[in-house]
Design a protein around this motif. Sequence first.
Motif, mmCIF file in Angstrom:
data_model
loop_
_atom_site.group_PDB
_atom_site.id
_atom_site.type_symbol
_atom_site.label_atom_id
_atom_site.label_comp_id
_atom_site.label_asym_id
_atom_site.label_seq_id
_atom_site.Cartn_x
_atom_site.Cartn_y
_atom_site.Cartn_z
ATOM 1 N N UNK A 84 0.844 -1.187 0.000
ATOM 2 C CA UNK A 84 0.000 0.000 0.000
ATOM 3 C C UNK A 84 0.883 1.242 0.000
ATOM 4 N N UNK A 85 0.366 2.323 -0.566
ATOM 5 C CA UNK A 85 1.032 3.616 -0.451
ATOM 6 C C UNK A 85 0.534 4.226 0.858
ATOM 7 N N UNK A 86 1.460 4.537 1.735
ATOM 8 C CA UNK A 86 1.113 5.055 3.055
ATOM 9 C C UNK A 86 1.178 6.574 3.018
ATOM 10 N N UNK A 87 0.165 7.271 3.525
ATOM 11 C CA UNK A 87 0.209 8.740 3.544
ATOM 12 C C UNK A 87 1.406 9.257 4.347
ATOM 13 N N UNK A 88 1.955 10.379 3.926
ATOM 14 C CA UNK A 88 3.147 10.933 4.574
ATOM 15 C C UNK A 88 2.912 11.276 6.034
ATOM 16 N N UNK A 89 1.682 11.552 6.408
ATOM 17 C CA UNK A 89 1.385 11.947 7.784
ATOM 18 C C UNK A 89 0.688 10.839 8.580
ATOM 19 N N UNK A 90 0.884 9.608 8.166
ATOM 20 C CA UNK A 90 0.376 8.453 8.905
ATOM 21 C C UNK A 90 1.384 8.153 10.013
ATOM 22 N N UNK A 91 1.160 8.774 11.139
ATOM 23 C CA UNK A 91 2.167 8.924 12.178
ATOM 24 C C UNK A 91 2.889 7.632 12.558
ATOM 25 N N UNK A 92 2.197 6.608 12.970
ATOM 26 C CA UNK A 92 2.891 5.420 13.465
ATOM 27 C C UNK A 92 3.362 4.487 12.356
ATOM 28 N N UNK A 93 2.968 4.729 11.134
ATOM 29 C CA UNK A 93 3.393 3.884 10.018
ATOM 30 C C UNK A 93 4.872 4.042 9.689
ATOM 31 N N UNK A 94 5.472 5.135 10.090
ATOM 32 C CA UNK A 94 6.849 5.422 9.692
ATOM 33 C C UNK A 94 7.884 5.068 10.751
ATOM 34 N N UNK A 95 7.477 4.346 11.783
ATOM 35 C CA UNK A 95 8.449 3.818 12.738
ATOM 36 C C UNK A 95 9.247 2.722 12.034
ATOM 37 N N UNK A 96 10.394 2.377 12.571
ATOM 38 C CA UNK A 96 11.200 1.322 11.967
ATOM 39 C C UNK A 96 11.860 0.506 13.054
ATOM 40 N N UNK A 97 12.546 -0.560 12.671
ATOM 41 C CA UNK A 97 13.204 -1.365 13.690
ATOM 42 C C UNK A 97 14.610 -0.830 13.984
ATOM 43 N N UNK A 98 15.159 -1.275 15.088
ATOM 44 C CA UNK A 98 16.452 -0.761 15.554
ATOM 45 C C UNK A 98 17.582 -1.072 14.572
ATOM 46 N N UNK A 99 17.502 -2.198 13.883
ATOM 47 C CA UNK A 99 18.543 -2.564 12.924
ATOM 48 C C UNK A 99 18.607 -1.558 11.771
ATOM 49 N N UNK A 100 17.452 -1.145 11.289
ATOM 50 C CA UNK A 100 17.414 -0.167 10.204
ATOM 51 C C UNK A 100 17.889 1.207 10.681
ATOM 52 N N UNK A 101 17.528 1.599 11.899
ATOM 53 C CA UNK A 101 18.023 2.865 12.457
ATOM 54 C C UNK A 101 19.547 2.842 12.515
ATOM 55 N N UNK A 102 20.103 1.730 12.978
ATOM 56 C CA UNK A 102 21.558 1.600 13.080
ATOM 57 C C UNK A 102 22.215 1.703 11.698
ATOM 58 N N UNK A 103 21.637 1.078 10.698
ATOM 59 C CA UNK A 103 22.183 1.126 9.337
ATOM 60 C C UNK A 103 22.102 2.551 8.780
ATOM 61 N N UNK A 104 20.969 3.226 8.975
ATOM 62 C CA UNK A 104 20.815 4.589 8.469
ATOM 63 C C UNK A 104 21.804 5.529 9.153
ATOM 64 N N UNK A 105 21.991 5.361 10.458
ATOM 65 C CA UNK A 105 22.980 6.178 11.174
ATOM 66 C C UNK A 105 24.392 5.901 10.631
#
Length: 167
Positions: A84-105
């Motif tokens: 699905x295409x998720x709306x940009x302001x769908x607040x909790x849909x844009x959380x991610x897991x810790x592994x992805x946060x670590x990779x992005x950092x």
Amino acid sequence: MKLDKIPVPNETCLVEIVSDNNTSNHCVYFLTIEGELIDHVKVFDATVSEVVSLIPHMFIIQFTPMQMWEMQCKTSFNRIFEPDVIPYDSIFAWQMDSELVEIIRHFGKIKNVLNYLETDEFRSEAHIVDDFISSRPTPIEMESEEVHRRGIVARNKMLKIIEQWVL
């Protein structure tokens, strides 16, 4: 109302800017090291550059819901239906897991820290990308080498796309 600065909560480890598809409206998400939402701010009638200039933070990723949808379609290897295409302001849909946060950092440090590639910190963190790519996150990948091979290709593509979104 004109913003001079977007306050970043202290626990923020990653700032995620999700822009609507015409990119003049944005939702700025502040995520913890675990990828959980701390807070968010909506910004209207601004360019991405203007929003970024208001955020005093080193780890920022920016994309649109359409870019996320396209990335999910390009990297899908074990899915029956398209995402699905998720709306940009769908607040909790844009959380991610810790592994992805670590990779992005990690990608943020590569992009923004002078000589980071020559540091001990880089050498000690470089494995996180390879670990993510070669992981077997689903039971079918544990059972089938062919599915696991497709998963490796898909995760590799996904990280190359995400790396381009890191500011």
